[in-house]
Motif scaffolding. Structure first.
Motif, PDB file in Angstrom:
ATOM      1  N   GLN A   3       0.816  -1.213   0.000  1.00  0.00           N
ATOM      2  CA  GLN A   3       0.000   0.000   0.000  1.00  0.00           C
ATOM      3  C   GLN A   3       0.853   1.269   0.000  1.00  0.00           C
ATOM      4  O   GLN A   3       0.411   2.305  -0.428  1.00  0.00           O
ATOM      5  CB  GLN A   3      -0.917   0.008   1.230  1.00  0.00           C
ATOM      6  CG  GLN A   3      -1.961  -1.066   1.214  1.00  0.00           C
ATOM      7  CD  GLN A   3      -3.053  -0.800   0.182  1.00  0.00           C
ATOM      8  OE1 GLN A   3      -3.018   0.166  -0.549  1.00  0.00           O
ATOM      9  NE2 GLN A   3      -4.037  -1.673   0.124  1.00  0.00           N
ATOM     10  N   SER A   4       2.092   1.193   0.498  1.00  0.00           N
ATOM     11  CA  SER A   4       2.920   2.387   0.598  1.00  0.00           C
ATOM     12  C   SER A   4       3.607   2.760  -0.720  1.00  0.00           C
ATOM     13  O   SER A   4       4.198   3.811  -0.827  1.00  0.00           O
ATOM     14  CB  SER A   4       3.977   2.196   1.688  1.00  0.00           C
ATOM     15  OG  SER A   4       4.834   1.127   1.330  1.00  0.00           O
ATOM     16  N   THR A   5       3.533   1.886  -1.720  1.00  0.00           N
ATOM     17  CA  THR A   5       4.159   2.180  -3.005  1.00  0.00           C
ATOM     18  C   THR A   5       3.312   3.205  -3.759  1.00  0.00           C
ATOM     19  O   THR A   5       2.135   2.968  -4.010  1.00  0.00           O
ATOM     20  CB  THR A   5       4.291   0.902  -3.861  1.00  0.00           C
ATOM     21  OG1 THR A   5       4.991  -0.075  -3.112  1.00  0.00           O
ATOM     22  CG2 THR A   5       5.003   1.184  -5.157  1.00  0.00           C
ATOM     23  N   PRO A   6       3.900   4.358  -4.089  1.00  0.00           N
ATOM     24  CA  PRO A   6       3.120   5.364  -4.823  1.00  0.00           C
ATOM     25  C   PRO A   6       2.795   4.870  -6.235  1.00  0.00           C
ATOM     26  O   PRO A   6       3.614   4.211  -6.865  1.00  0.00           O
ATOM     27  CB  PRO A   6       4.026   6.589  -4.867  1.00  0.00           C
ATOM     28  CG  PRO A   6       5.398   6.075  -4.619  1.00  0.00           C
ATOM     29  CD  PRO A   6       5.258   4.791  -3.831  1.00  0.00           C
ATOM     30  N   GLN A   7       1.602   5.178  -6.665  1.00  0.00           N
ATOM     31  CA  GLN A   7       1.180   4.784  -8.006  1.00  0.00           C
ATOM     32  C   GLN A   7       1.697   5.784  -9.022  1.00  0.00           C
ATOM     33  O   GLN A   7       1.546   6.995  -8.841  1.00  0.00           O
ATOM     34  CB  GLN A   7      -0.345   4.710  -8.092  1.00  0.00           C
ATOM     35  CG  GLN A   7      -0.942   3.588  -7.273  1.00  0.00           C
ATOM     36  CD  GLN A   7      -0.546   2.218  -7.798  1.00  0.00           C
ATOM     37  OE1 GLN A   7      -0.497   1.995  -8.999  1.00  0.00           O
ATOM     38  NE2 GLN A   7      -0.241   1.303  -6.907  1.00  0.00           N
TER      39      GLN A   7
END
Length: 69
Positions: A3-7
């Protein structure tokens, strides 16, 4: 993917045949516009030339504003 990976927003690349479908100019006129700096320079990937859809849309938007004079 966590979830912490920026899109990263997708980038749509266009090639000359796609651009010429929305811009009524010949291929040689198109390259002349690029040479003169009237149209953005391409992104080169290998021997192929690409433009982002945003570059094409901005060019058309700018020109459509000029043609209403």
């Amino acid at each position: 993917m966590s979830q912490s990976t920026p899109q990263i927003p997708p980038i749509t690349l266009m090639r000359i045949p796609q651009i010429l479908k929305v811009m009524p100019v010949s291929k040689s006129k198109f390259w002349l516009m690029v040479q003169r700096g009237e149209f953005p320079k391409p992104i080169k990937i290998g021997r192929s030339s690409f433009w982002t859809i945003e570059q094409v849309q901005a060019f058309i938007r700018d020109r459509s504003g000029q043609s209403t004079n």
